[in-house]
Design a protein around this motif. Structure first.
Motif, mmCIF file in Angstrom:
data_model
loop_
_atom_site.group_PDB
_atom_site.id
_atom_site.type_symbol
_atom_site.label_atom_id
_atom_site.label_comp_id
_atom_site.label_asym_id
_atom_site.label_seq_id
_atom_site.Cartn_x
_atom_site.Cartn_y
_atom_site.Cartn_z
ATOM 1 N N ARG A 177 0.807 -1.216 0.000
ATOM 2 C CA ARG A 177 0.000 0.000 0.000
ATOM 3 C C ARG A 177 0.841 1.267 0.000
ATOM 4 O O ARG A 177 0.592 2.214 0.754
ATOM 5 C CB ARG A 177 -1.005 -0.020 1.159
ATOM 6 C CG ARG A 177 -2.025 -1.136 0.985
ATOM 7 C CD ARG A 177 -3.183 -1.019 1.956
ATOM 8 N NE ARG A 177 -4.149 -2.086 1.710
ATOM 9 C CZ ARG A 177 -5.245 -2.273 2.420
ATOM 10 N NH1 ARG A 177 -5.529 -1.474 3.423
ATOM 11 N NH2 ARG A 177 -6.074 -3.259 2.145
ATOM 12 N N ARG A 178 1.836 1.224 -0.826
ATOM 13 C CA ARG A 178 2.526 2.447 -1.204
ATOM 14 C C ARG A 178 2.000 2.855 -2.575
ATOM 15 O O ARG A 178 1.437 2.042 -3.318
ATOM 16 C CB ARG A 178 4.032 2.232 -1.251
ATOM 17 C CG ARG A 178 4.651 1.651 0.022
ATOM 18 C CD ARG A 178 6.171 1.646 -0.083
ATOM 19 N NE ARG A 178 6.800 0.778 0.886
ATOM 20 C CZ ARG A 178 7.071 1.101 2.137
ATOM 21 N NH1 ARG A 178 6.723 2.293 2.608
ATOM 22 N NH2 ARG A 178 7.677 0.248 2.941
ATOM 23 N N LEU A 179 2.213 4.094 -2.921
ATOM 24 C CA LEU A 179 1.829 4.603 -4.230
ATOM 25 C C LEU A 179 3.067 5.153 -4.916
ATOM 26 O O LEU A 179 3.787 5.983 -4.351
ATOM 27 C CB LEU A 179 0.780 5.717 -4.093
ATOM 28 C CG LEU A 179 0.474 6.500 -5.384
ATOM 29 C CD1 LEU A 179 -0.207 5.595 -6.417
ATOM 30 C CD2 LEU A 179 -0.394 7.722 -5.079
ATOM 31 N N LEU A 180 3.326 4.685 -6.138
ATOM 32 C CA LEU A 180 4.405 5.217 -6.952
ATOM 33 C C LEU A 180 3.813 6.069 -8.056
ATOM 34 O O LEU A 180 2.874 5.643 -8.742
ATOM 35 C CB LEU A 180 5.231 4.077 -7.563
ATOM 36 C CG LEU A 180 5.781 3.027 -6.603
ATOM 37 C CD1 LEU A 180 6.586 1.991 -7.373
ATOM 38 C CD2 LEU A 180 6.623 3.654 -5.510
ATOM 39 N N LEU A 181 4.338 7.282 -8.223
ATOM 40 C CA LEU A 181 3.895 8.185 -9.281
ATOM 41 C C LEU A 181 5.096 8.595 -10.116
ATOM 42 O O LEU A 181 6.148 8.946 -9.569
ATOM 43 C CB LEU A 181 3.228 9.437 -8.701
ATOM 44 C CG LEU A 181 1.889 9.262 -7.981
ATOM 45 C CD1 LEU A 181 1.425 10.596 -7.401
ATOM 46 C CD2 LEU A 181 0.819 8.701 -8.926
ATOM 47 N N VAL A 182 4.943 8.552 -11.436
ATOM 48 C CA VAL A 182 5.972 9.060 -12.339
ATOM 49 C C VAL A 182 5.430 10.322 -12.997
ATOM 50 O O VAL A 182 4.258 10.407 -13.362
ATOM 51 C CB VAL A 182 6.396 8.025 -13.396
ATOM 52 C CG1 VAL A 182 7.298 6.979 -12.797
ATOM 53 C CG2 VAL A 182 5.193 7.375 -14.054
ATOM 54 N N SER A 183 6.306 11.309 -13.130
ATOM 55 C CA SER A 183 5.882 12.613 -13.620
ATOM 56 C C SER A 183 6.961 13.205 -14.502
ATOM 57 O O SER A 183 8.153 12.920 -14.331
ATOM 58 C CB SER A 183 5.612 13.550 -12.424
ATOM 59 O OG SER A 183 5.227 14.837 -12.871
ATOM 60 N N GLY A 184 6.540 14.026 -15.443
ATOM 61 C CA GLY A 184 7.496 14.724 -16.290
ATOM 62 C C GLY A 184 6.788 15.474 -17.398
ATOM 63 O O GLY A 184 6.083 14.870 -18.208
ATOM 64 N N ALA A 185 6.945 16.775 -17.424
ATOM 65 C CA ALA A 185 6.395 17.593 -18.489
ATOM 66 C C ALA A 185 7.341 17.556 -19.688
ATOM 67 O O ALA A 185 8.543 17.305 -19.536
ATOM 68 C CB ALA A 185 6.194 19.033 -18.012
#
Length: 263
Positions: A177-185
């Protein structure tokens, strides 16, 4: 609505060392023949979902059929949910649901949109579907997976990350129950952030919040990120459970996690 629980990570789990998650790009044979990657694409001017082997070989194309709106655009990476693929769609906001062979298709329009630019990604947790606005999100929005009605009580406040979430391109919940988010404009470095789901005090308006436990830049990634997944993959004798895909093509960027049981 599905059963929910506020239980979070198992006792005694230490915060993960996200900086120690390293890419594995060995020439050795990859043991993942049973896995299939589903990524949004365009075929003949029509949106579709491409099914790919780990090396990138295209195994087939899945096209949306009625009742999915012909005008639907902005398809995101799908999440597996109870034997179906849930494909997030930004315009109009909703979920294209189908079986991995392309059958049993349905369209679930989002009933309420508390923010703009939702459903660029979605993830399954607590028996619910979660998404967020793409740019600088502060809240994970909870939706009933059967009706796609917004459930504000189960929204999760998202704490700050040491690296900016400029444009979220994918998200996945881990077994702990961890959340991984990837981001990049476009034109900016991509980032990976890890959040822990933690219980809020009883007086708080929502049962859970998400606290960032680590983040790292992703200089390894070229091209715009198109997907994020946790899969049991061996590259040679190295176990690499975390995978990030981009428009640069296959194979996926696979990452070794020093303590995978803590993921």
């Amino acid at each position: 609505m599905a059963h929910t629980s506020t239980q979070h990570q198992s006792p005694g789990l230490a915060p993960p060392d996200v900086a120690a998650w390293t890419e594995v790009r060995a020439e050795a044979t990859t043991s993942c023949e049973h896995l299939c990657w589903y990524l949004p694409t365009t075929a003949g001017g029509r949106p579709a979902l491409g099914a790919h082997a780990h090396d990138g070989e295209q195994l087939g194309l899945l096209h949306p059929t009625a009742p999915v709106p012909a005008s639907a655009t902005g398809y995101g990476a799908p999440v597996s949910h109870r034997g179906h693929l849930d494909v997030p769609v930004t315009g109009p906001a909703g979920i294209w649901r189908l079986r991995p062979d392309g059958t049993d298709q349905s369209w679930l329009p989002a009933r309420e949109l508390p923010e703009a630019d939702l459903f660029t990604w979605c993830g399954s947790q607590l028996g619910l579907l979660y998404t967020s606005t793409a740019c600088h999100p502060r809240t994970l929005r909870a939706y009933d997976p059967s009706t796609l009605a917004h459930l504000p009580y189960w929204d999760i406040d998202l704490g700050p990350s040491p690296l900016p979430l400029t444009r979220v391109r994918g998200g996945v919940f881990t077994p702990n129950r961890r959340l991984l988010l990837v981001s990049g404009a476009p034109g900016e470095p991509s980032t990976l952030s890890c959040f822990d789901l933690v219980q809020n005090p009883r007086h708080h308006r929502r049962p859970l919040s998400a606290r960032c436990s680590g983040a790292r830049p992703l200089p390894e990634i070229t091209g715009e990120i198109t997907g994020l997944a946790i899969r049991p993959v061996w590259i040679g004798d190295t176990y690499a459970p975390l995978h990030i895909l981009s428009t640069a093509g296959f194979p996926a960027h696979s990452f070794r996690v020093p303590d995978p049981d803590n993921l």
